[in-house]
Write a protein that holds these residues in place. Sequence first.
Motif, PDB file in Angstrom:
ATOM      1  N   ALA A   1       0.833  -1.211   0.000  1.00 18.75           N
ATOM      2  CA  ALA A   1       0.000   0.000   0.000  1.00 18.75           C
ATOM      3  C   ALA A   1       0.866   1.259   0.000  1.00 18.75           C
ATOM      4  CB  ALA A   1      -0.935  -0.009   1.208  1.00 18.75           C
ATOM      5  N   TRP A   2       1.910   1.265   0.793  1.00 19.44           N
ATOM      6  CA  TRP A   2       2.811   2.418   0.807  1.00 19.44           C
ATOM      7  C   TRP A   2       3.413   2.633  -0.579  1.00 19.44           C
ATOM      8  CZ3 TRP A   2       5.709   0.534   5.778  1.00 19.44           C
ATOM      9  CH2 TRP A   2       4.982   0.895   6.908  1.00 19.44           C
ATOM     10  N   ALA A   3       3.866   1.561  -1.205  1.00 17.32           N
ATOM     11  CA  ALA A   3       4.487   1.669  -2.525  1.00 17.32           C
ATOM     12  C   ALA A   3       3.488   2.162  -3.573  1.00 17.32           C
ATOM     13  CB  ALA A   3       5.062   0.316  -2.945  1.00 17.32           C
ATOM     14  N   CYS A   4       2.232   1.770  -3.421  1.00 20.25           N
ATOM     15  CA  CYS A   4       1.183   2.183  -4.367  1.00 20.25           C
ATOM     16  C   CYS A   4       0.574   3.530  -4.017  1.00 20.25           C
ATOM     17  CB  CYS A   4       0.076   1.133  -4.395  1.00 20.25           C
ATOM     18  SG  CYS A   4       0.599  -0.460  -5.029  1.00 20.25           S
ATOM     19  N   LYS A   5       0.917   4.024  -2.826  1.00 20.62           N
ATOM     20  CA  LYS A   5       0.346   5.280  -2.327  1.00 20.62           C
ATOM     21  C   LYS A   5      -1.174   5.205  -2.253  1.00 20.62           C
ATOM     22  CE  LYS A   5       4.145   8.247  -3.850  1.00 20.62           C
ATOM     23  NZ  LYS A   5       5.122   7.274  -4.123  1.00 20.62           N
ATOM     24  N   LEU A   6      -1.658   4.074  -1.719  1.00 22.00           N
ATOM     25  CA  LEU A   6      -3.088   3.829  -1.551  1.00 22.00           C
ATOM     26  C   LEU A   6      -3.363   3.345  -0.135  1.00 22.00           C
ATOM     27  CD1 LEU A   6      -3.819   1.797  -4.809  1.00 22.00           C
ATOM     28  CD2 LEU A   6      -4.479   4.169  -4.367  1.00 22.00           C
ATOM     29  N   ALA A   7      -4.619   3.448   0.263  1.00 20.70           N
ATOM     30  CA  ALA A   7      -5.037   2.862   1.533  1.00 20.70           C
ATOM     31  C   ALA A   7      -4.932   1.341   1.438  1.00 20.70           C
ATOM     32  CB  ALA A   7      -6.477   3.261   1.842  1.00 20.70           C
ATOM     33  N   MET A   8      -4.757   0.697   2.570  1.00 24.95           N
ATOM     34  CA  MET A   8      -4.635  -0.766   2.568  1.00 24.95           C
ATOM     35  C   MET A   8      -5.880  -1.431   1.984  1.00 24.95           C
ATOM     36  SD  MET A   8      -2.605  -1.458   6.163  1.00 24.95           S
ATOM     37  CE  MET A   8      -2.886  -3.206   6.164  1.00 24.95           C
ATOM     38  N   THR A   9      -7.064  -0.918   2.291  1.00 23.44           N
ATOM     39  CA  THR A   9      -8.295  -1.523   1.769  1.00 23.44           C
ATOM     40  C   THR A   9      -8.360  -1.401   0.251  1.00 23.44           C
ATOM     41  OG1 THR A   9      -9.441   0.547   2.262  1.00 23.44           O
ATOM     42  CG2 THR A   9      -9.667  -1.237   3.866  1.00 23.44           C
TER      43      THR A   9
ATOM     44  N   THR B   1     -11.899  -6.643 -16.546  1.00 21.26           N
ATOM     45  CA  THR B   1     -11.158  -6.273 -15.336  1.00 21.26           C
ATOM     46  C   THR B   1     -10.071  -5.263 -15.681  1.00 21.26           C
ATOM     47  OG1 THR B   1      -9.687  -8.157 -15.650  1.00 21.26           O
ATOM     48  CG2 THR B   1     -11.586  -8.467 -14.187  1.00 21.26           C
ATOM     49  N   GLN B   2     -10.212  -4.612 -16.834  1.00 26.53           N
ATOM     50  CA  GLN B   2      -9.225  -3.624 -17.256  1.00 26.53           C
ATOM     51  C   GLN B   2      -9.344  -2.359 -16.417  1.00 26.53           C
ATOM     52  OE1 GLN B   2      -6.846  -3.984 -19.580  1.00 26.53           O
ATOM     53  NE2 GLN B   2      -7.450  -6.101 -19.898  1.00 26.53           N
ATOM     54  N   HIS B   3      -8.209  -1.781 -16.076  1.00 24.92           N
ATOM     55  CA  HIS B   3      -8.165  -0.527 -15.339  1.00 24.92           C
ATOM     56  C   HIS B   3      -7.479   0.503 -16.221  1.00 24.92           C
ATOM     57  CE1 HIS B   3      -9.357  -1.914 -11.308  1.00 24.92           C
ATOM     58  NE2 HIS B   3      -8.906  -3.060 -11.757  1.00 24.92           N
ATOM     59  N   ALA B   4      -7.882   1.746 -16.082  1.00 29.18           N
ATOM     60  CA  ALA B   4      -7.242   2.812 -16.845  1.00 29.18           C
ATOM     61  C   ALA B   4      -5.773   2.941 -16.456  1.00 29.18           C
ATOM     62  CB  ALA B   4      -7.967   4.127 -16.608  1.00 29.18           C
ATOM     63  N   LYS B   5      -5.473   2.733 -15.186  1.00 33.51           N
ATOM     64  CA  LYS B   5      -4.109   2.891 -14.682  1.00 33.51           C
ATOM     65  C   LYS B   5      -3.813   1.776 -13.682  1.00 33.51           C
ATOM     66  CE  LYS B   5      -1.290   6.056 -11.987  1.00 33.51           C
ATOM     67  NZ  LYS B   5      -1.349   7.164 -11.060  1.00 33.51           N
ATOM     68  N   PRO B   6      -3.311   0.633 -14.169  1.00 29.92           N
ATOM     69  CA  PRO B   6      -2.997  -0.463 -13.238  1.00 29.92           C
ATOM     70  C   PRO B   6      -1.912  -0.031 -12.238  1.00 29.92           C
ATOM     71  CG  PRO B   6      -2.927  -1.212 -15.515  1.00 29.92           C
ATOM     72  CD  PRO B   6      -3.044   0.282 -15.537  1.00 29.92           C
ATOM     73  N   ILE B   7      -2.165  -0.264 -10.972  1.00 29.92           N
ATOM     74  CA  ILE B   7      -1.221   0.192  -9.944  1.00 29.92           C
ATOM     75  C   ILE B   7       0.040  -0.658  -9.891  1.00 29.92           C
ATOM     76  CG2 ILE B   7      -3.043   1.172  -8.513  1.00 29.92           C
ATOM     77  CD1 ILE B   7      -2.591  -1.271  -6.636  1.00 29.92           C
ATOM     78  N   PHE B   8      -0.006  -1.863 -10.402  1.00 27.82           N
ATOM     79  CA  PHE B   8       1.133  -2.756 -10.239  1.00 27.82           C
ATOM     80  C   PHE B   8       2.195  -2.588 -11.301  1.00 27.82           C
ATOM     81  CE2 PHE B   8      -2.247  -4.910  -7.899  1.00 27.82           C
ATOM     82  CZ  PHE B   8      -1.621  -4.960  -6.669  1.00 27.82           C
ATOM     83  N   LEU B   9       1.900  -1.884 -12.386  1.00 31.17           N
ATOM     84  CA  LEU B   9       2.909  -1.693 -13.424  1.00 31.17           C
ATOM     85  C   LEU B   9       4.133  -0.963 -12.896  1.00 31.17           C
ATOM     86  CD1 LEU B   9       0.802  -0.800 -16.571  1.00 31.17           C
ATOM     87  CD2 LEU B   9       1.862  -2.976 -15.987  1.00 31.17           C
ATOM     88  N   ALA B  10       3.906   0.011 -12.048  1.00 32.46           N
ATOM     89  CA  ALA B  10       5.032   0.791 -11.513  1.00 32.46           C
ATOM     90  C   ALA B  10       5.859  -0.001 -10.510  1.00 32.46           C
ATOM     91  CB  ALA B  10       4.503   2.064 -10.872  1.00 32.46           C
ATOM     92  N   LEU B  11       5.311  -1.077  -9.981  1.00 33.85           N
ATOM     93  CA  LEU B  11       6.016  -1.831  -8.957  1.00 33.85           C
ATOM     94  C   LEU B  11       6.828  -2.994  -9.519  1.00 33.85           C
ATOM     95  CD1 LEU B  11       3.226  -1.986  -6.223  1.00 33.85           C
ATOM     96  CD2 LEU B  11       5.114  -0.363  -6.431  1.00 33.85           C
TER      97      LEU B  11
END
Length: 78
Positions: free
Chosen positions: A19-27, A67-77
């Motif tokens: 969550a920290w790496a994604c800059k998102l809440a844990m939920t 299940t496509q997202h405009a901006k997948p959060i995992f690409l940056a990780l």
Amino acid sequence: MAYTPELSQSESAILRRIAWACKLAMTKTMSEIFNHLVATLDKGKICDACKDKSYCENCAFSSGKSTQHAKPIFLALT
């Protein structure tokens, strides 16, 4: 009713760090992890093993569900 499993100390620590790496809440991060899994797992294997065929119309693993997202959060990780 949704099932709410408890996380172990180790699982919570892992989720928190993602969550920290994604800059998102844990939920939100946990939700995104599930979305990522739906997009990457073998849907056929999931459906073949499913024990609740009454939910197919709403299931994320059924064909036709996007299940496509405009901006997948995992690409940056990766």
